[in-house]
Design an enzyme around this catalytic site. Structure first.
Site, PDB file in Angstrom:
ATOM      1  N   ASP A 109     -52.655   7.091 -35.252  1.00 33.37           N
ATOM      2  CA  ASP A 109     -53.255   8.219 -35.963  1.00 33.37           C
ATOM      3  C   ASP A 109     -54.093   9.034 -34.964  1.00 33.37           C
ATOM      4  O   ASP A 109     -53.575   9.443 -33.935  1.00 33.37           O
ATOM      5  CB  ASP A 109     -54.065   7.642 -37.151  1.00 33.37           C
ATOM      6  CG  ASP A 109     -54.759   8.664 -38.016  1.00 33.37           C
ATOM      7  OD1 ASP A 109     -54.104   9.248 -38.891  1.00 33.37           O
ATOM      8  OD2 ASP A 109     -55.978   8.869 -37.830  1.00 33.37           O
TER       9      ASP A 109
ATOM     10  N   HIS B 191     -48.339   4.776 -43.653  1.00 33.50           N
ATOM     11  CA  HIS B 191     -49.127   5.273 -42.519  1.00 33.50           C
ATOM     12  C   HIS B 191     -49.830   4.170 -41.730  1.00 33.50           C
ATOM     13  O   HIS B 191     -50.015   4.289 -40.526  1.00 33.50           O
ATOM     14  CB  HIS B 191     -50.171   6.267 -43.048  1.00 33.50           C
ATOM     15  CG  HIS B 191     -51.027   6.857 -41.979  1.00 33.50           C
ATOM     16  ND1 HIS B 191     -50.515   7.719 -41.027  1.00 33.50           N
ATOM     17  CD2 HIS B 191     -52.345   6.715 -41.693  1.00 33.50           C
ATOM     18  CE1 HIS B 191     -51.494   8.084 -40.202  1.00 33.50           C
ATOM     19  NE2 HIS B 191     -52.607   7.484 -40.582  1.00 33.50           N
TER      20      HIS B 191
END
Length: 314
Positions: free
Chosen positions: A108, A290
């Site tokens: 991320d 994610h």
């Protein structure tokens, strides 16, 4: 290794004008450093499943809470969180341990920092392994302007910048609920809701999907953000256009061997032009959302270790 008590005790390390809270394991493997860079709103603890596997494979593992997170320094100036400062921290961390270069792993926002590190300090990066966020092309228009044009003023990146303090206050007031609602897996697809998605998550009564982690694991994240608040970590977002300008002065090609790991159900799109900018990149996808290394720890470890072994043989 999901028991919080198994995670190494941190050390505060002074680097680049700040103190970083660093979790380290495998010092007996000195000479083979691997640095793990977490994303938002995360913590070095998000790498708890990777630490023992990497140590067993012979690596000296260094997992900092980056500036703004946990017990690391939280400067008040927004500019203190630009890509120069964030990559400078990692360079200084290498200096602290006496390493010229290391393999860097980012997830991320941590991936954004690792991409930036490879561009700004290529001599300090031996290999790149990034999860979730592919290389971001710089393009003609600053990133925030582009996002506002295509995704609107409520898109959380834009909202964080245009309405500073608003989201911070909502997340601070609902820390446990926000993180509980955010850290989910197997979330069914749904139509986008109006408003800032992060503020919506912080105020939603009922989480969607299944919990990503146990209550004791979640408590590590909740406790860290109850202590630090969210502003310092959101300040990373408030440097997006500043970073765009800083990166305008460097060669946009990353030459290091690179592994890109995607989650097939992640909302972040895969890059169709990754090898245009990262010619030595290999990409693979895991069947997850994610939070790749926490949702699929064994598969993530296997992918990383197989690739590292192949690099060492090659």
């Amino acid at each position: 290794m999901s028991d919080p008590t198994d995670f190494p005790n941190p050390t505060l390390v002074s680097v680049n004008g700040v103190a970083l809270e660093v979790f380290e394991a495998g010092r007996e493997n000195a000479g083979k450093p691997i640095v793990l860079c977490h994303g938002w709103p995360e913590h070095a603890y998000s790498w708890r499943h990777q630490l023992p596997a990497l140590v067993d494979a012979g690596y000296h593992v260094i997992a900092p809470n980056q500036r703004g997170y946990g017990n690391s320094s939280r400067p008040t100036e927004v500019e203190a969180y630009d890509i120069d400062h964030l990559t400078g921290d990692l360079v200084a961390l290498l200096d602290h341990y006496g390493y010229q270069d290391a393999t860097f792993v980012g997830h991320d926002w941590g991936a954004m920092v690792v991409w930036g590190l490879a561009l700004l300090h290529p001599g300090r990066v031996k290999r790149v392994i990034n999860l979730s966020l592919p290389y971001q092309e710089r393009g003609e228009m600053p990133w925030l302007e582009l996002m506002e044009q295509f995704l609107g003023s409520d898109y959380y990146f834009v909202h964080f910048n245009r309405q500073p303090g608003v989201a911070d206050a909502v997340l601070n007031a609902n820390t446990h609920q926000f993180l509980r609602n955010l850290y989910r897996k197997d979330v069914p697809p749904s139509a986008p809701e109006p408003g800032n998605v992060m503020m919506n998550l912080a105020t939603a009564e009922n989480p969607r999907g299944a919990p990503l982690m146990s209550e004791s694991e979640l408590a590590v994240f909740v406790s860290a953000f109850e202590s630090s608040g969210f502003t310092s970590s959101i300040n990373w977002y408030r440097n997006l256009d500043r970073n765009w300008h800083i990166l305008g002065d460097v060669d946009p090609i990353i030459h290091q061997p690179t592994l890109m790991i995607y989650g097939d159900r992640d909302v972040i799109p895969k890059s169709e032009r990754l090898t245009d900018f990262v010619p030595n990149a290999e990409a693979l996808s895991l069947d997850c959302g994610h939070w790749i290394q926490q949702e699929k720890p064994e598969e993530t470890n296997q992918a990383i270790l197989d690739w590292l072994k192949q690099q060492d043989v090659g």
